[in-house]
Design an enzyme around this catalytic site. Structure first.
Site, mmCIF file in Angstrom:
data_model
loop_
_atom_site.group_PDB
_atom_site.id
_atom_site.type_symbol
_atom_site.label_atom_id
_atom_site.label_comp_id
_atom_site.label_asym_id
_atom_site.label_seq_id
_atom_site.Cartn_x
_atom_site.Cartn_y
_atom_site.Cartn_z
ATOM 1 N N GLY A 201 0.746 -1.147 0.047
ATOM 2 C CA GLY A 201 0.102 -0.190 -0.044
ATOM 3 C C GLY A 201 0.719 1.298 -0.029
ATOM 4 O O GLY A 201 1.995 1.097 -0.325
ATOM 5 N N ASN A 202 0.084 2.361 0.514
ATOM 6 C CA ASN A 202 1.065 3.677 0.591
ATOM 7 C C ASN A 202 2.051 3.722 1.571
ATOM 8 O O ASN A 202 1.889 3.045 2.625
ATOM 9 C CB ASN A 202 0.010 4.793 0.343
ATOM 10 C CG ASN A 202 -0.559 4.961 1.802
ATOM 11 O OD1 ASN A 202 -0.185 5.517 2.611
ATOM 12 N ND2 ASN A 202 -1.833 4.553 1.639
ATOM 13 N N VAL A 205 1.126 4.595 5.295
ATOM 14 C CA VAL A 205 0.417 3.444 6.310
ATOM 15 C C VAL A 205 1.636 2.608 6.375
ATOM 16 O O VAL A 205 1.771 1.856 7.339
ATOM 17 C CB VAL A 205 -0.674 2.869 5.618
ATOM 18 C CG1 VAL A 205 -1.038 1.405 6.433
ATOM 19 C CG2 VAL A 205 -1.675 4.006 5.516
ATOM 20 N N GLY A 206 2.531 2.423 5.467
ATOM 21 C CA GLY A 206 3.764 1.707 5.587
ATOM 22 C C GLY A 206 4.509 1.961 6.832
ATOM 23 O O GLY A 206 4.998 1.351 7.519
ATOM 24 N N GLU A 223 5.741 -3.199 0.530
ATOM 25 C CA GLU A 223 5.568 -3.148 -1.202
ATOM 26 C C GLU A 223 4.911 -1.916 -1.149
ATOM 27 O O GLU A 223 3.636 -1.861 -0.933
ATOM 28 C CB GLU A 223 4.727 -4.365 -1.496
ATOM 29 C CG GLU A 223 5.306 -5.612 -1.323
ATOM 30 C CD GLU A 223 6.647 -5.662 -2.116
ATOM 31 O OE1 GLU A 223 6.518 -5.213 -3.295
ATOM 32 O OE2 GLU A 223 7.282 -6.719 -1.965
ATOM 33 N N CYS A 257 0.755 0.078 -9.144
ATOM 34 C CA CYS A 257 1.694 0.806 -8.400
ATOM 35 C C CYS A 257 3.202 0.770 -9.443
ATOM 36 O O CYS A 257 3.964 1.735 -9.327
ATOM 37 C CB CYS A 257 2.390 -0.426 -7.293
ATOM 38 S SG CYS A 257 2.824 -2.188 -7.832
HETATM 39 P P1 NAD Z 1 -5.468 0.795 0.760
HETATM 40 O O1 NAD Z 1 -6.057 2.222 1.030
HETATM 41 O O2 NAD Z 1 -6.389 -0.185 0.338
HETATM 42 O O3 NAD Z 1 -4.432 0.631 1.903
HETATM 43 C C1 NAD Z 1 -3.657 -0.703 2.074
HETATM 44 C C2 NAD Z 1 -3.939 -1.387 3.218
HETATM 45 O O4 NAD Z 1 -3.694 -0.606 4.345
HETATM 46 C C3 NAD Z 1 -5.646 -1.642 3.487
HETATM 47 O O5 NAD Z 1 -5.727 -3.015 3.720
HETATM 48 C C4 NAD Z 1 -6.231 -0.709 4.540
HETATM 49 O O6 NAD Z 1 -6.964 -1.220 5.242
HETATM 50 C C5 NAD Z 1 -4.842 -0.511 5.376
HETATM 51 N N1 NAD Z 1 -4.721 0.672 6.135
HETATM 52 C C6 NAD Z 1 -5.257 1.844 5.562
HETATM 53 N N2 NAD Z 1 -4.884 2.853 6.485
HETATM 54 C C7 NAD Z 1 -4.408 2.337 7.578
HETATM 55 C C8 NAD Z 1 -3.958 2.795 8.797
HETATM 56 N N3 NAD Z 1 -4.228 4.132 9.163
HETATM 57 N N4 NAD Z 1 -3.628 1.936 9.736
HETATM 58 C C9 NAD Z 1 -3.253 0.459 9.477
HETATM 59 N N5 NAD Z 1 -3.701 0.023 8.341
HETATM 60 C C10 NAD Z 1 -4.360 0.962 7.402
HETATM 61 O O7 NAD Z 1 -4.451 1.049 -0.429
HETATM 62 P P2 NAD Z 1 -3.404 2.267 -0.924
HETATM 63 O O8 NAD Z 1 -2.499 2.527 0.279
HETATM 64 O O9 NAD Z 1 -4.376 3.445 -1.349
HETATM 65 O O10 NAD Z 1 -2.730 1.678 -1.994
HETATM 66 C C11 NAD Z 1 -1.989 2.441 -2.868
HETATM 67 C C12 NAD Z 1 -0.746 2.589 -2.902
HETATM 68 O O11 NAD Z 1 -0.107 1.320 -2.850
HETATM 69 C C13 NAD Z 1 -0.056 3.240 -3.883
HETATM 70 O O12 NAD Z 1 1.024 3.928 -3.399
HETATM 71 C C14 NAD Z 1 0.544 2.087 -4.891
HETATM 72 O O13 NAD Z 1 1.725 2.252 -5.539
HETATM 73 C C15 NAD Z 1 0.885 1.159 -3.860
HETATM 74 N N6 NAD Z 1 1.081 -0.379 -4.252
HETATM 75 C C16 NAD Z 1 2.251 -0.731 -4.052
HETATM 76 C C17 NAD Z 1 2.319 -2.411 -4.624
HETATM 77 C C18 NAD Z 1 3.498 -3.026 -4.816
HETATM 78 O O14 NAD Z 1 3.429 -4.100 -5.151
HETATM 79 N N7 NAD Z 1 4.720 -2.449 -4.442
HETATM 80 C C19 NAD Z 1 1.315 -2.785 -5.063
HETATM 81 C C20 NAD Z 1 0.115 -2.177 -5.122
HETATM 82 C C21 NAD Z 1 -0.301 -0.702 -4.757
#
Ligand code: NAD
Length: 469
Positions: A201-202, A205-206, A223, A257
């Site tokens: 994800g982003n 949150v990472g 990731e 991503c």
């Molecule tokens: P998302 O909003 O679905 O969040 C990802 C996960 O984090 C979800 O399961 C969500 O419930 C959890 N989450 C959200 N906020 C949280 C918090 N405050 N505390 C704990 N958990 C929380 O997805 P997103 O982040 O919008 O995804 C898009 C991003 O992910 C982009 O930056 C994209 O580049 C990246 N991405 C990376 C890859 C990769 O393989 N490297 C793949 C897909 C997406």
């Protein structure tokens, strides 16, 4: 995709009070040793494979309802990951788990590396490829013999519900739990102790995930995303470049991503490249991409608004139309965007492509190296020296020359970011390794037991050691 608006669905949830007992139950299963035998791992992998095969219609329907994903893209880039990864794991399970000899001094015994499962792991997935990004890491965790919690994204609620309802029919639910939900549930999960966390994800949150993991010294694989540049030099085959850039950028409406985030093109070929991309977009999606069944929607209003804001005030070369009611944004190309504009600061994650000009490759490399290390880097060029220069003078999670996206498809290669685009990697054997501990073992024989190493440390022994080291 039809022109119907995408209806919001209720946000999935999980009783927070049941999270700790669920993790405890999984840990009991792991501690019982049930997940370690290869037979259990094989059975689970076969179950996952059958899930992908038998439930693909339901998954396609959920993905279409959530974000208007075209069936072909749903089957290839999302659901398709299940069969690729599960078949690979099943084929190689014995090989991957075999102790790996590590030749050393035979007089001391036999050395080998044994892969141990880590324990109970947590896999948190995002919404853009909500099936593959949950199940693909799961396959690595299963091959390595772990128990696990899977947390699908709440942003694609129908897919989350389909996964939570259908996947448990194929797997050992004493060892694998699906916890649906959003911030509240994920925060509660992060209070628990896991033996590894893989989060996709982003980066904001990472950071939350990594901080929570640090409390228990839990290792993480992150990731993440970022701004993946696409460099086009004057030697590039522009017809091919236009098609491949348009495909990589506008599939899933740019919500990928590793989509090319922006283009750096040598100014002498800017015009021709833009024409070529526009031609490709027209060939792919027709006169009105809004009516095309091959073009995905933006996942929700919030993201629609975010992308629309980023586009505002820039010079549109083609595209630019948008409809918040239908979560639609047309494939759009911008030009003359200043590098300081917000759209050049944050990941776009939508179907908007800024084209910036450069005078030479050095300028492009300097531009890329002046920013955070990207998840992917693309170069279109027919000059092998240019290719070598870009590969050796930049760092990115992965790279693809004269193409976009496809490097992710080779499961023999690790997939992951570097620096702010992520840490650790998975896919194929790399997933298995991510969820395994490499235990170093020395098995000593009992017959040979040289006195040399034991006290008393005589002068003769010391002189011999001096010669050895
Ligand atoms: P998302 O909003 O679905 O969040 C990802 C996960 O984090 C979800 O399961 C969500 O419930 C959890 N989450 C959200 N906020 C949280 C918090 N405050 N505390 C704990 N958990 C929380 O997805 P997103 O982040 O919008 O995804 C898009 C991003 O992910 C982009 O930056 C994209 O580049 C990246 N991405 C990376 C890859 C990769 O393989 N490297 C793949 C897909 C997406």
């Amino acid at each position: 995709m039809s022109s119907d608006p995408i209806q919001e669905a209720p946000i999935p949830s999980f009783p927070v009070s049941e999270i700790a007992p669920t993790v405890q139950r999984l840990r009991q299963t792991f501690d019982s040793g049930r997940t370690r035998p290869l037979a259990w791992r094989k059975e689970q992998l076969e179950g996952v494979l059958a899930f992908g095969r038998e439930q693909s219609e339901a998954l396609v329907a959920a993905l279409q309802a959530d974000m208007g994903k075209p069936e072909l893209e749903a089957r290839t880039s999302d659901i398709g990951q299940i069969s690729v990864e599960a078949k690979l794991a099943l084929k190689n399970l014995k090989k991957w788990t075999r102790p790996e000899g590590a030749g050393w001094m035979p007089v001391l015994g036999r050395s080998f590396v044994q892969r141990d499962p880590l324990g109970v792991v947590l896999i948190i997935a995002p919404w853009n490829y909500p099936v593959g990004l949950l199940v693909s890491p799961m396959i690595g965790a299963l091959a390595a013999g772990n128990a696990m919690v899977l947390k699908p994204s709440e942003v694609t609620p129908r897919t989350s519900a389909a996964l939570a309802e259908l996947l448990p029919q194929y797997i050992d639910t004493d060892a694998i739990a699906i916890v649906e939900g959003g911030v509240e549930e994920t925060s509660a999960l992060l209070e628990e102790r896991f033996d590894h966390i893989l989060y996709t994800g982003n980066g904001s949150v990472g950071r939350i995930v990594m901080e929570a993991a640090s409390r228990n010294l839990t290792p993480v694989t992150l990731e993440l995303g970022g701004k993946s540049p696409c460099i086009v030099d004057r030697t590039a085959d522009l017809a091919v470049a236009g098609r491949r850039i348009a495909w990589g950028k506008f599939m899933n409406a740019g919500q990928t991503c590793i989509a090319p985030d922006y283009i750096l093109v040598e100014s002498s070929v800017e015009e021709a490249l833009i024409e070529s991309i526009q031609k490709a977009v027209h060939e792919f999606y027709g006169d009105d991409p809004g009516q095309s069944s091959d073009y995905t929607r933006i996942v929700n209003r919030r993201h629609h608004e975010r992308i629309s804001k980023l586009m505002t005030g820039h010079s549109v070369v083609f595209g630019g139309s948008s409809d918040p009611e239908r979560c639609y944004i047309e494939p759009t190309l911008l030009r003359g965007v200043p590098p300081t504009a917000p759209i050049m600061q944050e990941e776009i994650f939508g179907p908007v492509l800024p084209v910036l000009t450069i005078e030479n490759l050095d300028e492009a490399i300097q531009f890329v190296n002046g920013r955070e290390k990207p998840l992917a880097l693309y170069l279109f060029s027919q000059d092998s020296a240019a290719e070598e220069k870009v590969l050796s003078e930049t760092t990115s999670g992965g790279a693809c020359m004269n193409g976009t996206i496809l490097h992710i498809g080779n499961s023999k290669m690790p997939f992951g970011g570097v620096g702010p685009s992520g840490m650790g990697a998975y896919h194929g054997r790399h997933s298995f390794e991510t969820f395994s501990h490499r235990k170093a073992v020395l098995r000593r024989g009992i017959r040979l037991d040289p006195k040399m190493m034991y006290p008393p440390y005589t002068k003769r022994k010391t002189d011999m050691i001096k010669k050895m080291f």
